[in-house]
Write a protein that holds these residues in place. Structure first.
Motif, short mmCIF file in Angstrom:
data_model
loop_
_atom_site.label_atom_id
_atom_site.label_comp_id
_atom_site.label_asym_id
_atom_site.label_seq_id
_atom_site.Cartn_x
_atom_site.Cartn_y
_atom_site.Cartn_z
N GLY A 79 25.29 94.95 -30.44
CA GLY A 79 25.65 96.37 -30.42
C GLY A 79 27.07 96.64 -29.96
O GLY A 79 27.42 97.77 -29.62
N ALA A 80 27.93 95.60 -29.98
CA ALA A 80 29.29 95.72 -29.45
C ALA A 80 30.07 96.85 -30.11
O ALA A 80 30.79 97.60 -29.44
N ALA A 81 29.94 96.99 -31.44
CA ALA A 81 30.70 98.01 -32.14
C ALA A 81 30.29 99.41 -31.69
O ALA A 81 31.13 100.31 -31.55
N ASP A 82 29.00 99.61 -31.45
CA ASP A 82 28.52 100.92 -31.02
C ASP A 82 28.85 101.19 -29.56
O ASP A 82 29.08 102.34 -29.17
N LEU A 83 28.87 100.15 -28.75
CA LEU A 83 29.21 100.32 -27.34
C LEU A 83 30.69 100.65 -27.16
O LEU A 83 31.07 101.39 -26.25
N GLY A 84 31.53 100.10 -28.05
CA GLY A 84 32.96 100.34 -27.94
C GLY A 84 33.55 99.70 -26.70
O GLY A 84 32.86 99.06 -25.91
N THR A 85 34.85 99.90 -26.52
CA THR A 85 35.51 99.32 -25.35
C THR A 85 36.19 100.37 -24.47
O THR A 85 36.38 100.13 -23.28
N GLU A 86 36.54 101.51 -25.02
CA GLU A 86 37.33 102.47 -24.26
C GLU A 86 36.59 102.99 -23.03
O GLU A 86 37.10 102.92 -21.90
N ALA A 87 35.36 103.50 -23.22
CA ALA A 87 34.60 104.03 -22.09
C ALA A 87 34.25 102.91 -21.11
O ALA A 87 34.31 103.10 -19.88
N GLN A 88 33.89 101.75 -21.65
CA GLN A 88 33.56 100.63 -20.77
C GLN A 88 34.75 100.24 -19.89
O GLN A 88 34.61 100.01 -18.69
N GLN A 89 35.93 100.21 -20.52
CA GLN A 89 37.11 99.79 -19.77
C GLN A 89 37.50 100.81 -18.71
O GLN A 89 37.92 100.44 -17.60
#
Length: 226
Positions: A177-187
């Motif tokens: 699900g990496a594409a749906d999770l994204g990175t911006e909010a996680q970072q």
């Protein structure tokens, strides 16, 4: 007392080399197959085929499968063999609720124990993650390193092992699900967590990690169709 180079070499040579057991080797290989999706959820695992592939008897394979069963990655079905577990939305909710409770404790302890050197190490990882955005595999590897370093700062080996087991079971779904999770909010949440740890603010760190994991869980449950 300071050892000269020859003494250090002799001291190093005196240390025994510990090799992984056959069980550990097989378990590590099967775990990686599951986490990377090469052994998909619901697929059957053949003990004889695994034994032949690794050049071992059935015994270490059975022991390895018992180990992975304890981690929630496989299930032994009476009269049906061994199967890679398939997690439902409800399973994901339960696993993440357990993980949130464990990680809230871990970050609180990390806030009390983290060293200046560890904080700088966490900053370096996050800077590398900022540069790695768009390269999924690199970012995911660094993400694991960041969370591992936070856990290490808790100085709680038993707690860290409990978190590892919970995380291992859902990592394959996180990767898928990496594409749906994204990175911006996680970072953004990673940097907020680091700021909380640097401020020794346990309550803030707990709030960030709970928000971080809850959002991940909700995304994965949605992807699971539950």
């Amino acid at each position: 007392m300071t050892l000269d180079p020859r003494q250090r070499k002799r001291a190093s040579a005196a240390q025994p080399i510990v090799f992984p057991s056959r069980q550990e080797t097989v378990a590590a290989a099967l775990r990686l197959d599951i986490l990377r999706g090469r052994a998909s959820a619901g697929s059957r695992l053949d003990i004889d085929e695994i034994a032949a592939r690794h050049g071992v008897s059935r015994t270490p394979v059975r022991d390895a499968l018992k180990q992975l069963e304890g981690e929630g990655l496989v299930q032994v079905l009476p009269y049906r063999g061994v199967e890679v577990t398939r997690l439902s939305g409800e399973d994901l909710r339960e696993l993440f609720s357990i993980r949130i409770a464990l990680e809230r404790l871990a970050v609180a302890r990390a806030a009390a124990n983290v060293s200046l050197a560890e904080l700088e190490g966490l900053r370096k990882i996050l800077r590398r993650m900022d540069r790695a955005r768009g390269r999924d595999q690199s970012w995911t590897t660094l993400n694991t390193s960041f969370h591992d370093a936070v856990h290490a700062a808790s100085r709680s080996p038993r707690l860290i092992e409990m978190i590892r087991v919970q995380r291992t079971n859902v990592d394959r779904y996180v990767r898928a699900g990496a594409a749906d999770l994204g990175t911006e909010a996680q970072q953004q949440e990673h940097w907020a967590l680091l700021e909380s740890l640097a401020a020794r603010d346990a309550a803030a760190a707990q709030s960030v990690i709970e928000r971080h994991l809850t959002r991940t869980a909700e995304t994965l449950v949605r992807l699971a169709g539950a």
